[in-house]
Design a protein around this motif. Structure first.
Motif, mmCIF file in Angstrom:
data_model
loop_
_atom_site.group_PDB
_atom_site.id
_atom_site.type_symbol
_atom_site.label_atom_id
_atom_site.label_comp_id
_atom_site.label_asym_id
_atom_site.label_seq_id
_atom_site.Cartn_x
_atom_site.Cartn_y
_atom_site.Cartn_z
ATOM 1 N N LYS A 64 0.840 -1.193 0.000
ATOM 2 C CA LYS A 64 0.000 0.000 0.000
ATOM 3 C C LYS A 64 0.879 1.248 0.000
ATOM 4 C CE LYS A 64 -0.960 0.682 4.938
ATOM 5 N NZ LYS A 64 -2.020 0.688 5.930
ATOM 6 N N LYS A 65 0.287 2.335 -0.403
ATOM 7 C CA LYS A 65 1.008 3.610 -0.443
ATOM 8 C C LYS A 65 1.225 4.113 0.974
ATOM 9 C CE LYS A 65 -1.066 5.026 -4.791
ATOM 10 N NZ LYS A 65 -2.014 5.938 -5.426
ATOM 11 N N SER A 66 2.382 4.700 1.192
ATOM 12 C CA SER A 66 2.639 5.322 2.494
ATOM 13 C C SER A 66 1.790 6.592 2.583
ATOM 14 C CB SER A 66 4.121 5.664 2.637
ATOM 15 O OG SER A 66 4.463 6.710 1.745
ATOM 16 N N GLU A 67 1.630 7.116 3.771
ATOM 17 C CA GLU A 67 0.848 8.342 3.963
ATOM 18 C C GLU A 67 1.456 9.501 3.182
ATOM 19 O OE1 GLU A 67 -2.148 8.840 5.339
ATOM 20 O OE2 GLU A 67 -2.151 6.665 5.492
ATOM 21 N N LYS A 68 2.775 9.539 3.106
ATOM 22 C CA LYS A 68 3.468 10.594 2.371
ATOM 23 C C LYS A 68 3.086 10.555 0.889
ATOM 24 C CE LYS A 68 8.066 11.481 0.720
ATOM 25 N NZ LYS A 68 9.389 10.911 0.647
ATOM 26 N N VAL A 69 3.128 9.376 0.288
ATOM 27 C CA VAL A 69 2.780 9.231 -1.131
ATOM 28 C C VAL A 69 1.300 9.504 -1.350
ATOM 29 C CG1 VAL A 69 2.631 7.576 -3.039
ATOM 30 C CG2 VAL A 69 4.686 7.662 -1.625
ATOM 31 N N ARG A 70 0.453 9.060 -0.436
ATOM 32 C CA ARG A 70 -0.988 9.337 -0.552
ATOM 33 C C ARG A 70 -1.250 10.834 -0.592
ATOM 34 N NH1 ARG A 70 -5.160 5.677 1.554
ATOM 35 N NH2 ARG A 70 -4.261 3.626 1.720
ATOM 36 N N LEU A 71 -0.591 11.568 0.295
ATOM 37 C CA LEU A 71 -0.750 13.016 0.357
ATOM 38 C C LEU A 71 -0.242 13.679 -0.927
ATOM 39 C CD1 LEU A 71 -1.660 15.410 2.040
ATOM 40 C CD2 LEU A 71 0.631 15.493 3.039
ATOM 41 N N GLU A 72 0.906 13.223 -1.425
ATOM 42 C CA GLU A 72 1.448 13.773 -2.671
ATOM 43 C C GLU A 72 0.486 13.535 -3.832
ATOM 44 O OE1 GLU A 72 5.274 11.938 -3.081
ATOM 45 O OE2 GLU A 72 6.185 13.211 -1.551
ATOM 46 N N ASN A 73 -0.065 12.325 -3.933
ATOM 47 C CA ASN A 73 -1.029 12.015 -4.994
ATOM 48 C C ASN A 73 -2.276 12.873 -4.872
ATOM 49 O OD1 ASN A 73 0.665 10.073 -6.030
ATOM 50 N ND2 ASN A 73 -0.537 8.331 -5.293
ATOM 51 N N TRP A 74 -2.762 13.044 -3.656
ATOM 52 C CA TRP A 74 -3.959 13.853 -3.434
ATOM 53 C C TRP A 74 -3.701 15.291 -3.857
ATOM 54 C CZ3 TRP A 74 -5.194 17.997 -0.188
ATOM 55 C CH2 TRP A 74 -6.551 18.275 -0.090
#
Length: 193
Positions: A177-187
């Motif tokens: 799964k995506k890390s929180e950091k990557v999730r935030l960047e994608n968002w």
């Protein structure tokens, strides 16, 4: 038997027993006092030291030539298909050849944690087919545990046996799964559109 018979039998059994005084009750020999604070601290240290929740108990056995595959709900079918076909770039690799189950357990747990911390989305775990083991009861032992452990790791979104050029039935592709950091960047990236 009726209640009167039960009562008389009980009275016969306890006849001659004298009640102990409060200070006469001993559960065991008196010894040094136990420091429960030390015990509690030691238990907490052990609990923190082994955060690995992966089971070493009995697992459902898979055969050396079985295909492994699993995806959590929410993983798109197209993503799983690309994983199955080996179309994602492999960013990390773990080789478990010649490892015991205990060693493999520790390695898999640490590998999954490292992948999440380093924003690795696709990795491969080489477990071997386990078909060269002389004892048929122990064949594909690591493969069987991998099949269980990867399902138990919250960071694993999907896995599937690898293509032949990546190890075939002796390896699995793993989608983390995506890390929180990557999730935030994608968002944030999608918000700018």
């Amino acid at each position: 038997m009726n209640d009167e018979d039960d009562a008389s039998l009980f009275a016969e059994e306890v006849a001659g027993i004298k009640q102990l005084e409060k200070n006469e009750v001993y559960l065991r020999k008196k010894g040094p006092q136990v420091d429960f604070q030390v015990r509690q601290t030691a238990a907490l240290i052990v609990k923190e030291a082994d955060k690995n929740h992966l089971s070493q108990d009995y697992v459902e056995k898979v055969e050396p030539n079985d295909v492994l595959g699993y995806k959590r709900s929410g993983v798109q079918e197209g993503v799983f298909k690309r994983l199955r076909q080996g179309k994602y770039g492999i960013e990390a690799r773990l080789d478990l050849h010649r490892h015991t189950v205990a060693q493999a357990r520790d390695q898999v747990y640490q590998f999954a944690d490292d992948c999440l911390r380093n924003d690795i989305r696709v990795a491969i775990i080489v477990h071997g087919k386990g078909d060269r083991t002389p004892d048929p009861a122990n064949q594909a032992m690591i493969k069987s545990y991998i099949n269980k452990w990867l399902r138990d790791l919250d960071t694993v979104m999907a896995f599937h046996s690898a293509q032949k050029h990546h190890g075939g039935l002796g390896a699995v592709y793993v989608l983390f799964k995506k890390s929180e950091k990557v999730r935030l960047e994608n968002w944030e990236q999608h918000q700018k559109r």
